[in-house]
Scaffold this motif. Structure first.
Motif, PDB file in Angstrom:
ATOM      1  N   ASP A   4       0.805  -1.225   0.000  1.00 16.42           N
ATOM      2  CA  ASP A   4       0.000   0.000   0.000  1.00 16.42           C
ATOM      3  C   ASP A   4       0.836   1.272   0.000  1.00 16.42           C
ATOM      4  O   ASP A   4       0.305   2.370   0.189  1.00 16.42           O
ATOM      5  N   THR A   5       2.141   1.148  -0.200  1.00 12.70           N
ATOM      6  CA  THR A   5       3.037   2.304  -0.198  1.00 12.70           C
ATOM      7  C   THR A   5       3.381   2.695  -1.631  1.00 12.70           C
ATOM      8  O   THR A   5       3.919   1.880  -2.387  1.00 12.70           O
ATOM      9  N   MET A   6       3.066   3.956  -1.994  1.00 10.73           N
ATOM     10  CA  MET A   6       3.428   4.448  -3.317  1.00 10.73           C
ATOM     11  C   MET A   6       4.918   4.745  -3.318  1.00 10.73           C
ATOM     12  O   MET A   6       5.407   5.519  -2.507  1.00 10.73           O
ATOM     13  N   VAL A   7       5.636   4.110  -4.255  1.00 13.02           N
ATOM     14  CA  VAL A   7       7.086   4.268  -4.319  1.00 13.02           C
ATOM     15  C   VAL A   7       7.547   4.945  -5.605  1.00 13.02           C
ATOM     16  O   VAL A   7       8.699   5.376  -5.706  1.00 13.02           O
ATOM     17  N   GLY A   8       6.652   5.038  -6.598  1.00 13.04           N
ATOM     18  CA  GLY A   8       7.072   5.625  -7.864  1.00 13.04           C
ATOM     19  C   GLY A   8       5.925   5.860  -8.814  1.00 13.04           C
ATOM     20  O   GLY A   8       4.751   5.759  -8.450  1.00 13.04           O
ATOM     21  N   PHE A   9       6.294   6.165 -10.042  1.00 11.78           N
ATOM     22  CA  PHE A   9       5.342   6.554 -11.085  1.00 11.78           C
ATOM     23  C   PHE A   9       5.867   6.080 -12.435  1.00 11.78           C
ATOM     24  O   PHE A   9       7.079   6.042 -12.660  1.00 11.78           O
ATOM     25  N   THR A  10       4.943   5.756 -13.335  1.00  9.29           N
ATOM     26  CA  THR A  10       5.323   5.411 -14.698  1.00  9.29           C
ATOM     27  C   THR A  10       4.289   5.926 -15.685  1.00  9.29           C
ATOM     28  O   THR A  10       3.120   6.087 -15.347  1.00  9.29           O
ATOM     29  N   MET A  11       4.764   6.202 -16.884  1.00 12.80           N
ATOM     30  CA  MET A  11       3.903   6.611 -17.989  1.00 12.80           C
ATOM     31  C   MET A  11       4.392   5.857 -19.221  1.00 12.80           C
ATOM     32  O   MET A  11       5.585   5.907 -19.554  1.00 12.80           O
ATOM     33  N   TYR A  12       3.491   5.139 -19.850  1.00 12.86           N
ATOM     34  CA  TYR A  12       3.860   4.318 -20.993  1.00 12.86           C
ATOM     35  C   TYR A  12       2.682   4.236 -21.957  1.00 12.86           C
ATOM     36  O   TYR A  12       1.568   4.635 -21.632  1.00 12.86           O
ATOM     37  N   GLY A  13       2.952   3.729 -23.145  1.00 10.07           N
ATOM     38  CA  GLY A  13       1.886   3.573 -24.125  1.00 10.07           C
ATOM     39  C   GLY A  13       2.408   3.773 -25.526  1.00 10.07           C
ATOM     40  O   GLY A  13       3.560   3.468 -25.824  1.00 10.07           O
ATOM     41  N   PHE A  14       1.548   4.333 -26.388  1.00 11.94           N
ATOM     42  CA  PHE A  14       1.912   4.530 -27.785  1.00 11.94           C
ATOM     43  C   PHE A  14       2.238   5.996 -28.016  1.00 11.94           C
ATOM     44  O   PHE A  14       1.417   6.869 -27.758  1.00 11.94           O
ATOM     45  N   SER A  15       3.437   6.242 -28.506  1.00  7.93           N
ATOM     46  CA  SER A  15       3.870   7.600 -28.841  1.00  7.93           C
ATOM     47  C   SER A  15       3.451   7.900 -30.278  1.00  7.93           C
ATOM     48  O   SER A  15       4.032   7.357 -31.219  1.00  7.93           O
ATOM     49  N   TYR A  16       2.434   8.741 -30.425  1.00  3.77           N
ATOM     50  CA  TYR A  16       2.008   9.141 -31.766  1.00  3.77           C
ATOM     51  C   TYR A  16       3.045  10.050 -32.415  1.00  3.77           C
ATOM     52  O   TYR A  16       3.146  10.085 -33.640  1.00  3.77           O
ATOM     53  N   ASP A  17       3.825  10.755 -31.614  1.00  6.61           N
ATOM     54  CA  ASP A  17       4.888  11.600 -32.166  1.00  6.61           C
ATOM     55  C   ASP A  17       5.956  10.778 -32.878  1.00  6.61           C
ATOM     56  O   ASP A  17       6.526  11.208 -33.871  1.00  6.61           O
ATOM     57  N   HIS A  18       6.255   9.589 -32.329  1.00 10.07           N
ATOM     58  CA  HIS A  18       7.331   8.764 -32.878  1.00 10.07           C
ATOM     59  C   HIS A  18       6.850   7.463 -33.517  1.00 10.07           C
ATOM     60  O   HIS A  18       7.646   6.704 -34.054  1.00 10.07           O
ATOM     61  N   ASN A  19       5.555   7.190 -33.382  1.00 11.22           N
ATOM     62  CA  ASN A  19       4.947   6.012 -33.992  1.00 11.22           C
ATOM     63  C   ASN A  19       5.534   4.699 -33.461  1.00 11.22           C
ATOM     64  O   ASN A  19       5.843   3.781 -34.220  1.00 11.22           O
ATOM     65  N   PHE A  20       5.732   4.627 -32.121  1.00 12.57           N
ATOM     66  CA  PHE A  20       6.141   3.372 -31.508  1.00 12.57           C
ATOM     67  C   PHE A  20       5.658   3.314 -30.061  1.00 12.57           C
ATOM     68  O   PHE A  20       5.271   4.314 -29.476  1.00 12.57           O
ATOM     69  N   TYR A  21       5.657   2.086 -29.515  1.00 13.35           N
ATOM     70  CA  TYR A  21       5.311   1.880 -28.109  1.00 13.35           C
ATOM     71  C   TYR A  21       6.513   2.273 -27.257  1.00 13.35           C
ATOM     72  O   TYR A  21       7.645   1.913 -27.578  1.00 13.35           O
ATOM     73  N   GLU A  22       6.232   3.003 -26.184  1.00 10.75           N
ATOM     74  CA  GLU A  22       7.335   3.591 -25.415  1.00 10.75           C
ATOM     75  C   GLU A  22       7.044   3.604 -23.924  1.00 10.75           C
ATOM     76  O   GLU A  22       5.909   3.827 -23.500  1.00 10.75           O
ATOM     77  N   ILE A  23       8.087   3.380 -23.146  1.00 14.89           N
ATOM     78  CA  ILE A  23       8.050   3.697 -21.725  1.00 14.89           C
ATOM     79  C   ILE A  23       8.572   5.127 -21.660  1.00 14.89           C
ATOM     80  O   ILE A  23       9.767   5.365 -21.806  1.00 14.89           O
ATOM     81  N   CYS A  24       7.650   6.051 -21.501  1.00 14.66           N
ATOM     82  CA  CYS A  24       7.988   7.476 -21.560  1.00 14.66           C
ATOM     83  C   CYS A  24       8.608   7.944 -20.244  1.00 14.66           C
ATOM     84  O   CYS A  24       9.532   8.752 -20.236  1.00 14.66           O
ATOM     85  N   ARG A  25       8.073   7.447 -19.132  1.00 13.72           N
ATOM     86  CA  ARG A  25       8.597   7.835 -17.818  1.00 13.72           C
ATOM     87  C   ARG A  25       8.552   6.627 -16.884  1.00 13.72           C
ATOM     88  O   ARG A  25       7.613   5.851 -16.884  1.00 13.72           O
ATOM     89  N   ILE A  26       9.570   6.529 -16.083  1.00 12.96           N
ATOM     90  CA  ILE A  26       9.556   5.597 -14.952  1.00 12.96           C
ATOM     91  C   ILE A  26      10.452   6.227 -13.899  1.00 12.96           C
ATOM     92  O   ILE A  26      11.578   6.620 -14.179  1.00 12.96           O
ATOM     93  N   MET A  27       9.908   6.392 -12.711  1.00 10.53           N
ATOM     94  CA  MET A  27      10.682   7.019 -11.643  1.00 10.53           C
ATOM     95  C   MET A  27      10.359   6.342 -10.322  1.00 10.53           C
ATOM     96  O   MET A  27       9.261   5.869 -10.106  1.00 10.53           O
ATOM     97  N   ILE A  28      11.363   6.316  -9.468  1.00 11.94           N
ATOM     98  CA  ILE A  28      11.210   5.835  -8.089  1.00 11.94           C
ATOM     99  C   ILE A  28      11.562   7.007  -7.190  1.00 11.94           C
ATOM    100  O   ILE A  28      12.589   7.669  -7.386  1.00 11.94           O
ATOM    101  N   ASP A  29      10.699   7.280  -6.218  1.00  7.73           N
ATOM    102  CA  ASP A  29      10.938   8.372  -5.276  1.00  7.73           C
ATOM    103  C   ASP A  29      12.292   8.189  -4.587  1.00  7.73           C
ATOM    104  O   ASP A  29      12.722   7.060  -4.326  1.00  7.73           O
ATOM    105  N   HIS A  30      12.941   9.322  -4.307  1.00  6.58           N
ATOM    106  CA  HIS A  30      14.298   9.290  -3.725  1.00  6.58           C
ATOM    107  C   HIS A  30      14.385   8.444  -2.462  1.00  6.58           C
ATOM    108  O   HIS A  30      15.411   7.834  -2.183  1.00  6.58           O
ATOM    109  N   LYS A  31      13.303   8.355  -1.691  1.00  4.96           N
ATOM    110  CA  LYS A  31      13.330   7.589  -0.434  1.00  4.96           C
ATOM    111  C   LYS A  31      13.413   6.079  -0.672  1.00  4.96           C
ATOM    112  O   LYS A  31      13.756   5.330   0.234  1.00  4.96           O
ATOM    113  N   TYR A  32      13.078   5.650  -1.893  1.00  2.08           N
ATOM    114  CA  TYR A  32      12.998   4.213  -2.168  1.00  2.08           C
ATOM    115  C   TYR A  32      14.017   3.742  -3.205  1.00  2.08           C
ATOM    116  O   TYR A  32      14.013   2.575  -3.589  1.00  2.08           O
TER     117      TYR A  32
END
Length: 151
Positions: A59-87
């Protein structure tokens, strides 16, 4: 460790935007190697194709991600993945990346996953290469473009 991805919703969005990779806990629109979660969530609401998820351990949020289809580049992409500094440094990045790849493998016509990162982000580079992402030799907006073939 029980890593899973959850939707960003009215219950957790504030907690998510206050996660940061900054060691002092300070928030910036663009952090050292990643855009802020607030900027990413805004981008996902303006540009089609992006999925945003909070990364949780139990139940502890440790990070964030954003992924999907990049229409700008026409490919599937992991656009963002981050882990909070504490983790950071506890294996959460590796576990989260695995979950994101699993999720993306279910997308129709997703035969490869791309991601870009700052050439100075050596920790990220090592992580991506452990998952078999390969350097494409291309640079987009000053960042290295890597590819993971799913076939």
């Amino acid at each position: 460790m029980n890593i899973h991805l959850r939707d960003i919703d009215k219950e957790n969005w504030k907690e998510c935007i206050f996660l940061t990779t900054n060691k002092e806990g300070k928030h910036f629109v663009c952090e050292e190697f990643v855009a802020s979660n607030a900027l990413s969530i805004a981008q996902s609401r303006i540009q089609n194709g992006w999925i945003t998820k909070a990364i949780y351990d139990e139940d502890t949020m440790v990070g964030f991600t954003m992924y999907g289809f990049s229409y700008d580049h026409n490919f599937y992409e992991i656009c963002r993945i981050m882990i909070d500094h504490k983790y950071q440094g506890k294996g959460y990045g590796r576990a989260a990346l695995s979950k994101v790849i699993e999720a993306m493998k279910t997308f129709k016509n997703c035969n490869a996953i791309f991601l870009c990162f700052d050439p100075e982000n050596q920790i990220g580079k090592q992580l991506y290469e452990r998952f078999n992402f390969k350097d494409t030799g291309r640079v987009i907006d000053g960042e290295l473009l890597y590819r993971l073939d799913l076939e």
